[in-house]
Write an enzyme that holds these catalytic residues in place. Sequence first.
Site, PDB file in Angstrom:
ATOM      1  N   CYS A 172      20.729  62.030  42.923  1.00  0.00           N
ATOM      2  CA  CYS A 172      21.664  62.175  42.338  1.00  0.00           C
ATOM      3  C   CYS A 172      22.710  63.483  42.338  1.00  0.00           C
ATOM      4  O   CYS A 172      21.721  64.298  43.175  1.00  0.00           O
ATOM      5  CB  CYS A 172      20.839  62.824  40.368  1.00  0.00           C
ATOM      6  N   ARG A 196      27.903  61.432  44.616  1.00  0.00           N
ATOM      7  CA  ARG A 196      26.043  61.138  45.010  1.00  0.00           C
ATOM      8  C   ARG A 196      25.943  60.346  44.420  1.00  0.00           C
ATOM      9  O   ARG A 196      24.098  60.279  44.541  1.00  0.00           O
ATOM     10  CB  ARG A 196      25.658  62.776  44.487  1.00  0.00           C
ATOM     11  N   TRP A 208      22.083  57.943  40.316  1.00  0.00           N
ATOM     12  CA  TRP A 208      21.768  56.998  41.322  1.00  0.00           C
ATOM     13  C   TRP A 208      20.334  56.178  40.918  1.00  0.00           C
ATOM     14  O   TRP A 208      19.495  56.935  40.979  1.00  0.00           O
ATOM     15  CB  TRP A 208      21.651  57.397  42.641  1.00  0.00           C
ATOM     16  N   ASN A 250      17.500  66.561  40.848  1.00  0.00           N
ATOM     17  CA  ASN A 250      17.685  65.576  41.792  1.00  0.00           C
ATOM     18  C   ASN A 250      16.699  64.809  42.486  1.00  0.00           C
ATOM     19  O   ASN A 250      15.954  66.717  42.704  1.00  0.00           O
ATOM     20  CB  ASN A 250      18.834  65.850  42.774  1.00  0.00           C
ATOM     21  N   GLY A 251      16.293  63.874  43.083  1.00  0.00           N
ATOM     22  CA  GLY A 251      14.426  64.276  43.840  1.00  0.00           C
ATOM     23  C   GLY A 251      13.714  62.554  43.046  1.00  0.00           C
ATOM     24  O   GLY A 251      13.657  62.755  41.892  1.00  0.00           O
ATOM     25  N   GLU A 286      27.914  47.426  62.200  1.00  0.00           N
ATOM     26  CA  GLU A 286      29.006  48.740  61.904  1.00  0.00           C
ATOM     27  C   GLU A 286      29.951  47.422  60.899  1.00  0.00           C
ATOM     28  O   GLU A 286      30.504  48.176  60.002  1.00  0.00           O
ATOM     29  CB  GLU A 286      29.752  49.731  62.525  1.00  0.00           C
ATOM     30  N   LYS A 309      30.120  47.773  56.868  1.00  0.00           N
ATOM     31  CA  LYS A 309      31.302  48.165  55.930  1.00  0.00           C
ATOM     32  C   LYS A 309      31.969  46.556  55.632  1.00  0.00           C
ATOM     33  O   LYS A 309      32.048  46.952  53.874  1.00  0.00           O
ATOM     34  CB  LYS A 309      32.088  48.234  57.157  1.00  0.00           C
ATOM     35  N   GLU A 312      29.113  46.536  51.892  1.00  0.00           N
ATOM     36  CA  GLU A 312      29.313  47.596  51.321  1.00  0.00           C
ATOM     37  C   GLU A 312      30.426  47.754  50.882  1.00  0.00           C
ATOM     38  O   GLU A 312      30.278  48.110  48.818  1.00  0.00           O
ATOM     39  CB  GLU A 312      28.846  49.014  51.683  1.00  0.00           C
ATOM     40  N   HIS A 367      19.956  31.701  69.478  1.00  0.00           N
ATOM     41  CA  HIS A 367      18.496  31.836  68.866  1.00  0.00           C
ATOM     42  C   HIS A 367      18.047  32.097  67.418  1.00  0.00           C
ATOM     43  O   HIS A 367      17.424  32.058  67.317  1.00  0.00           O
ATOM     44  CB  HIS A 367      17.635  32.419  69.809  1.00  0.00           C
ATOM     45  N   LYS A 387      26.438  58.757  48.017  1.00  0.00           N
ATOM     46  CA  LYS A 387      27.206  59.422  49.019  1.00  0.00           C
ATOM     47  C   LYS A 387      26.087  60.317  50.733  1.00  0.00           C
ATOM     48  O   LYS A 387      26.158  59.695  51.459  1.00  0.00           O
ATOM     49  CB  LYS A 387      28.587  59.742  49.426  1.00  0.00           C
TER      50      LYS A 387
HETATM   51  C1  F6R Z   1      27.958  53.507  54.877  1.00  0.00           C
HETATM   52  C2  F6R Z   1      27.436  55.199  55.081  1.00  0.00           C
HETATM   53  C3  F6R Z   1      26.032  54.712  54.951  1.00  0.00           C
HETATM   54  C4  F6R Z   1      25.704  56.004  55.951  1.00  0.00           C
HETATM   55  C5  F6R Z   1      24.256  56.917  55.566  1.00  0.00           C
HETATM   56  C6  F6R Z   1      23.908  58.012  56.423  1.00  0.00           C
HETATM   57  O1  F6R Z   1      29.285  53.639  55.530  1.00  0.00           O
HETATM   58  O2  F6R Z   1      28.123  55.183  54.717  1.00  0.00           O
HETATM   59  O3  F6R Z   1      25.269  53.820  55.546  1.00  0.00           O
HETATM   60  O4  F6R Z   1      26.339  56.310  56.997  1.00  0.00           O
HETATM   61  O5  F6R Z   1      24.017  56.417  54.336  1.00  0.00           O
HETATM   62  O6  F6R Z   1      24.645  59.052  55.685  1.00  0.00           O
HETATM   63  P1  F6R Z   1      24.852  60.164  56.376  1.00  0.00           P
HETATM   64  O7  F6R Z   1      25.739  59.789  57.531  1.00  0.00           O
HETATM   65  O8  F6R Z   1      25.691  60.674  55.550  1.00  0.00           O
HETATM   66  O9  F6R Z   1      23.186  60.769  56.802  1.00  0.00           O
END
Ligand code: F6R
Length: 616
Positions: free
Chosen positions: A2, A27, A78, A102-103, A479, A483, A486, A502, A611
């Site tokens: 958070c 966050r 969050w 936060n935690g 990836e 993407k 999400e 397989h 994020k």
């Molecule tokens: C995908 C995304 C997440 C981050 C992951 C690691 O778009 O944003 O999968 O890549 O949470 O985050 P960082 O790079 O900040 O450690």
Amino acid sequence: MCGIFGVVSDLPLVDVLLKGLKRLEYRGYDSAGVALEGAHGLFLERTVGRIESLRSALEEASRGIFQDASIGIAHSRWATHGAVTEANAHPQSDGETALVHNGIFENHTELRAFFPQKKWESETDTETLIPFISEKIRQRRAFLTAVRESLDMVRGGYALLIINKNFPQQLIVAKNGNPVTVGRGKGAFSKSFFVSSDCAAMAPWIGEKADLEDGELCLIQKGPTESKCSFFDSRGVPLAKDWEPFVFADNDCDETDDFALKEIHEQPGLIKERIAAFDQGAFANWGARLAAKDALNFVGCGTSFYAGLVGAYWFEKWARLSTHAEIASEFRYRCPVLPPKSLYVFLSQSGETLDTLKALEYATKHAVETAVMTNVLHSTMAKKAKDLLPLHAGPEMSVISTKAFTAQLAVTACLLLETLAVQGSAHRSALEADFRNVPALLRTVLSNGDAMNAAAEVLATASAVIFLGRGLCYPIALEGALKLKETSYLFAEGYPTGEMKHGPIALMDASVVSVVLAPFDDLFEKTLSNTQEIMARGGRVLFLTDTQGQEKIQKQLCEAMAAGTVKIFLVPPTGELSKAFVYGVAAAQIVSYKTAKLKGRNVDRPRNLAKAVTVE
Ligand code: F6R
């Protein structure tokens, strides 16, 4: 996970509090709240949803009386413990003490048991600390002592901001495990103090900052003219702390709502800057160091892990260095053996991802060489890094990671080229020329709007999407699937093309679309054969390929193309390094972005995400 934000000021602070919270919303953004202390006592407002809902609720409920508030704490949530409801939003309060957290208090069940008669108002772990503090204050402990002694009961991580109505001029900050920084105001706010889980949130108002370390506390006291800020260790002994100047390149994060597209388009320029840094020798020291290693390892989560996986393919193939990439949350708990002559590179855009941070701590404890590749130079990981590989991608505001991914690839490519230079590799000059071509190739990809819209239209109608890639395109397929899921909430999976037969091929029918990453390279023919196996089972296929690939596909699959079950999305021809960039941007970012937009999703703030993932 958070975001927490606090202000102690002689100026009206509600607007600043909400603006700071908005800057922290990345966050977590499922609910939000504020608590204010002023002449009218302790006032609390919480809402489910984004900061805008909180602002309207606050304006309505407080009817302006809190324009005189001198202390405010705020939270963007969050959810971890308890559903997304107003009762579970922060601040948590018993009417006397209010706090934002936060935690996670891991022993919250034990803490609840200390108050068997108490009627708890939320399902949160956070609420369980409050009665300890309020009780100690009723026993006439000073506020700081009450907090300090109560924290002795807690097991787990926290960054906390706490106020109490009996101490209306005081704000207490406490840290263990989760980051928190105190900022000293500048300009009109020179008599104010700010606190946040991310100093970027305080950027418009502060000139200096001081980070708290684990176990430390801070007391900010509002005086009649000046406010005062004092730091303490876990025993309550005063600490002298240095204030550091705070400079931050902002990214205009207040107003825009579609950072994803802006950040995707920044990539050619950012990679050009990394190439310029490479030319100026920014990576020169790494070549000899890497060439002398027996092994190289990349560790990260999500998109950062996939960037590491690309690095592993590159380093093994071209530098012949044994290289692996691993998911941070697995790395730490499988008790890996870390060979002494190896380098562990931890990748993290935010520098705060707890799994990656803990993996870094594990490697540091086991005395292997480590480096941190991150975009946030004031982050916890950057501070703990023995060696830092900055991404310099600028603030990445959208929750989905785009430009940090290509910056990770660019920095890794620079490391590879330096290693090849020391090794005297015959492949180096071709790879370097290809790398230098990346900005131009990405500009071509990004100008291909109509083709991308057509690709997105195909995906938007699918019940599920499978991204397939061989070799270097395999990490890109992973990836791409991440993407797409999400941003558009479509079920998507990334798979090595050769692995389809397989098992996953059982999923194939007309409702499933396979996105096949098929550069015309030495693996193209095999990819094409695998695709035919899919089509024979009624699956729809979207190829990402170059002109040579297109020619072959048109020849071999003309019937399916005429029937519309096969479509081609053309990308420029690529070399061995540029491939990951071009297919990463085209297949993962653009196609996902466009599909999500067609489905009406909020790409910058997808549901359930945050994020910086600061919980395990
Ligand atoms: C995908 C995304 C997440 C981050 C992951 C690691 O778009 O944003 O999968 O890549 O949470 O985050 P960082 O790079 O900040 O450690």
